[in-house]
Scaffold this active site. Structure first.
Site, short mmCIF file in Angstrom:
data_model
loop_
_atom_site.label_atom_id
_atom_site.label_comp_id
_atom_site.label_asym_id
_atom_site.label_seq_id
_atom_site.Cartn_x
_atom_site.Cartn_y
_atom_site.Cartn_z
N GLY A 17 14.31 67.41 20.65
CA GLY A 17 16.01 66.76 21.90
C GLY A 17 15.55 66.98 22.71
O GLY A 17 15.97 66.37 24.17
N TYR A 54 30.93 72.53 12.82
CA TYR A 54 29.49 72.05 13.91
C TYR A 54 28.57 73.94 14.11
O TYR A 54 27.57 74.37 14.68
CB TYR A 54 29.86 71.68 14.78
N ASN A 88 29.63 74.91 27.30
CA ASN A 88 29.76 73.44 27.51
C ASN A 88 29.25 72.97 28.83
O ASN A 88 29.30 73.78 30.12
CB ASN A 88 31.29 72.82 28.04
#
Length: 319
Positions: A13, A139, A168
């Site tokens: 990623g 998730y 977040n």
């Protein structure tokens, strides 16, 4: 000299929203190489592709950031996919890394792994005190299993696997698609579109009473790089800013910073998600010297400026 100096690193990623700044931070430690596998060449859900990656890159260290993620609606629509893709990627990647003799494996979990009702601020020791918020549970649990795997592998095999729990994220290069984005990019896009269209109101999902904590992506990247270099324990570590804000206040702040002056309407028929989120962040500072330095206002200002610049690039000048 640091642990990472001269080491070969693979960052799954590593071309993404978080991965690119993580690679930039890791480069400051002068590793021998940083390899970023691309999904077109390596499907990390497939064991053979993982093995081929490890043979090719021969990493000393793996930072596993690759994930299939989205906001509340995306989680509601894709519970099976989000569970399977995230679980299978992480579990197989860690197992193949162990068998290949990788020295260190860093996995990033999620704040969604915490119980739906967790005393605020969230302390790492509370992560097993209940079931996650239902919308994000598939998730959150998929990523939580990597924490179990990391601790089990350390106990049985002496494998140096580290688990981080970022809150977040937001910042430049975030996902601004209204169907799949998280709350900050969604609000930024809605407010700017409403401002430019001279709309009288913007709809915000939920009641506005739920709270969230956010960390600027470059701060999170620095935390991950520091942990990769300095942290070698099985305990999970929260990565956050320690600052909580209700969604209603967040919407007002984004309206101010984008110049939207209309009405903000909350749609209570849409889910709020977890009632509150705010982390206890002292462990990260104690263990590897990390503390976030970007205020929410400053981070939002930079994110809005980046998004507006990208929007301008997509507008074709008149002939």
């Amino acid at each position: 000299m640091s642990y990472l100096t001269g080491r070969r690193i693979v960052v799954t990623g590593g071309a993404g929203f978080l991965g690119a700044p993580v690679c930039a931070e890791l480069a400051k430690f002068a590793p021998a190489s940083i390899v970023v596998p691309r999904s077109a060449e390596f499907d990390l859900r497939e064991r053979d592709d993982i093995r081929r990656l490890l043979r090719t890159a021969q990493p000393d260290v793996i930072v596993h950031l690759a994930a299939v993620v989205g906001g509340i609606e995306a989680n509601r629509q894709n519970p099976g996919r989000y569970f399977y893709d995230n679980a299978i990627m992480g579990i197989q990647m860690m197992e193949e890394a162990r068998q290949a003799g990788v020295e260190k494996f860093v996995t990033t979990g999620t704040i969604c792994s915490y119980p739906k009702f967790t005393p605020v601020p969230f302390r790492e020791d509370a992560i097993w005190d209940g079931y996650p918020e239902e919308t994000n549970a598939p998730y959150g649990l998929a990523k939580k299993m990597l924490l179990v795997q990391a601790q089990a592998y350390r106990e049985q095999y002496g494998f140096n696997a580290v688990s981080l729990l970022p809150v977040n994220l937001y910042g430049p290069r975030d996902n601004f698609d209204l169907e799949t984005s998280h709350v900050i990019p969604a609000l930024i896009r809605k407010m700017i579109q409403a401002r430019d269209a001279r709309a009288e109101q913007v709809e915000v999902w939920g009641t506005g009473t739920a709270s969230r904590e956010f960390i600027y992506v470059e701060d999170a990247a620095r935390a991950i790089a520091l942990a990769t270099d300095r942290f070698d324990k099985s305990d999970p570590v929260n990565i956050g800013s320690g600052q909580e804000i209700p969604i209603a206040d967040l919407a007002l702040l984004i309206a101010e910073l984008t110049g939207f002056t209309g009405e903000i309407c909350f749609n209570s028929n849409r889910p709020d998600g977890q009632p509150r989120r705010c982390l206890e962040i002292s462990r990260a500072e104690q263990e590897f010297g990390f503390r976030a330095t970007t205020s929410l206002r400053d981070g939002l200002t930079a994110t809005i400026a980046w998004y507006e610049q990208q929007t301008k690039k997509t507008i074709t000048p008149a002939a």
